[in-house]
Design a protein around this motif. Structure first.
Motif, PDB file in Angstrom:
ATOM      1  N   SER A   6       0.835  -1.208   0.000  1.00 55.78           N
ATOM      2  CA  SER A   6       0.000   0.000   0.000  1.00 55.78           C
ATOM      3  C   SER A   6       0.865   1.252   0.000  1.00 55.78           C
ATOM      4  CB  SER A   6      -0.926   0.015   1.221  1.00 55.78           C
ATOM      5  OG  SER A   6      -1.844  -1.033   1.173  1.00 55.78           O
ATOM      6  N   LYS A   7       1.902   1.261   0.818  1.00 53.65           N
ATOM      7  CA  LYS A   7       2.798   2.418   0.871  1.00 53.65           C
ATOM      8  C   LYS A   7       3.545   2.600  -0.453  1.00 53.65           C
ATOM      9  CE  LYS A   7       3.865   2.984   5.765  1.00 53.65           C
ATOM     10  NZ  LYS A   7       3.475   4.385   5.810  1.00 53.65           N
TER      11      LYS A   7
ATOM     12  N   GLY B  89       2.178   6.609  -7.054  1.00 54.48           N
ATOM     13  CA  GLY B  89       0.992   7.204  -7.655  1.00 54.48           C
ATOM     14  C   GLY B  89      -0.067   6.233  -8.097  1.00 54.48           C
ATOM     15  N   HIS B  90      -0.084   5.032  -7.565  1.00 49.74           N
ATOM     16  CA  HIS B  90      -1.107   4.044  -7.911  1.00 49.74           C
ATOM     17  C   HIS B  90      -1.939   3.705  -6.683  1.00 49.74           C
ATOM     18  CE1 HIS B  90       1.694   3.529 -11.238  1.00 49.74           C
ATOM     19  NE2 HIS B  90       0.707   2.978 -11.907  1.00 49.74           N
ATOM     20  N   SER B  91      -2.445   4.716  -6.008  1.00 52.45           N
ATOM     21  CA  SER B  91      -3.160   4.481  -4.758  1.00 52.45           C
ATOM     22  C   SER B  91      -4.443   3.684  -4.958  1.00 52.45           C
ATOM     23  CB  SER B  91      -3.474   5.801  -4.056  1.00 52.45           C
ATOM     24  OG  SER B  91      -4.219   6.639  -4.904  1.00 52.45           O
ATOM     25  N   SER B  92      -4.969   3.630  -6.184  1.00 51.89           N
ATOM     26  CA  SER B  92      -6.188   2.858  -6.415  1.00 51.89           C
ATOM     27  C   SER B  92      -5.893   1.412  -6.793  1.00 51.89           C
ATOM     28  CB  SER B  92      -7.019   3.507  -7.529  1.00 51.89           C
ATOM     29  OG  SER B  92      -6.270   3.504  -8.733  1.00 51.89           O
TER      30      SER B  92
ATOM     31  N   SER C 110       1.127   3.841  -3.192  1.00 49.34           N
ATOM     32  CA  SER C 110       0.816   5.246  -2.952  1.00 49.34           C
ATOM     33  C   SER C 110       1.989   6.136  -3.364  1.00 49.34           C
ATOM     34  CB  SER C 110       0.485   5.439  -1.471  1.00 49.34           C
ATOM     35  OG  SER C 110       0.265   6.796  -1.200  1.00 49.34           O
ATOM     36  N   LYS C 111       3.205   5.700  -3.054  1.00 48.10           N
ATOM     37  CA  LYS C 111       4.414   6.463  -3.368  1.00 48.10           C
ATOM     38  C   LYS C 111       4.597   6.645  -4.883  1.00 48.10           C
ATOM     39  CE  LYS C 111       8.506   7.965  -1.821  1.00 48.10           C
ATOM     40  NZ  LYS C 111       8.680   8.944  -0.776  1.00 48.10           N
TER      41      LYS C 111
ATOM     42  N   CYS D 216      -3.949  -4.017  -3.443  1.00 51.37           N
ATOM     43  CA  CYS D 216      -2.841  -4.356  -2.543  1.00 51.37           C
ATOM     44  C   CYS D 216      -3.082  -5.691  -1.876  1.00 51.37           C
ATOM     45  CB  CYS D 216      -2.656  -3.270  -1.489  1.00 51.37           C
ATOM     46  SG  CYS D 216      -2.129  -1.706  -2.195  1.00 51.37           S
TER      47      CYS D 216
END
Length: 170
Positions: free
Chosen positions: A132-133, A139-142, A136-137, A145
């Protein structure tokens, strides 16, 4: 995770000059159901003592079963608490990222610029928080995971090395 790695990866990547097997306490599974339930995993409420895979045995027992693994980075007794919070698992994710950066820097200093691949074998909650981290880092937070059993994922090493470093301190 050591059993899984030994059964699934050891035949393909035995210890050698190019391959080192390391055990790290901070990449272990979480020791609480709170985290597993918070991450959407359908598990029993009492996992800490009911699931021995979440608690580590003394290294004197483990070294014998896994002679191909270097346990120099682990304490003899399990350093993790019986119950962890989400924040404690996230701290371990950052500890792993910082340790990995330092380890790679030492290897490059000792051996020169080299091609490096890192295989991380752990359990669901740690991998979920770690992935997840990273997602997010980059740019694929969606992105998903979640993990299927024995699933393999490839992540850019560069996004892991500065995972918990604020942009101001880089």
């Amino acid at each position: 995770a050591l059993e899984t790695a030994t059964l699934g990866v050891l035949p393909m990547l035995p210890p050698s000059k190019q391959t080192t097997w390391l055990a790290l306490d901070f990449v272990r599974e979480a020791t609480t159901s709170e985290i597993q339930l918070a991450d959407g995993v359908d598990v029993a409420v009492d996992v800490s003592e009911a699931k021995p895979c979440n608690l580590r045995s003394p290294l004197s027992q483990t070294r014998e079963a896994f002679p191909h693994v270097d346990f120099a980075n682990c304490g003899e007794e399990d350093p993790l608490p019986q119950i962890e919070t989400m924040e404690q698992v996230d701290e371990r994710v950052c500890e792993f990222a910082a340790w990995l950066r330092e380890w790679i820097d030492r290897e490059v200093k000792e051996h020169g610029d080299l091609r490096m691949e890192v295989f991380l074998v752990s359990h669901y909650v740690f991998l979920h928080r770690f992935t997840s981290k990273v997602m997010s880092k980059i740019g694929h937070s969606s992105g998903t995971c979640g993990f299927k059993n024995c699933e393999v994922r490839k992540l850019p090493l560069s996004s892991v090395l500065d995972l918990c470093v604020s942009p101001e301190s880089v």
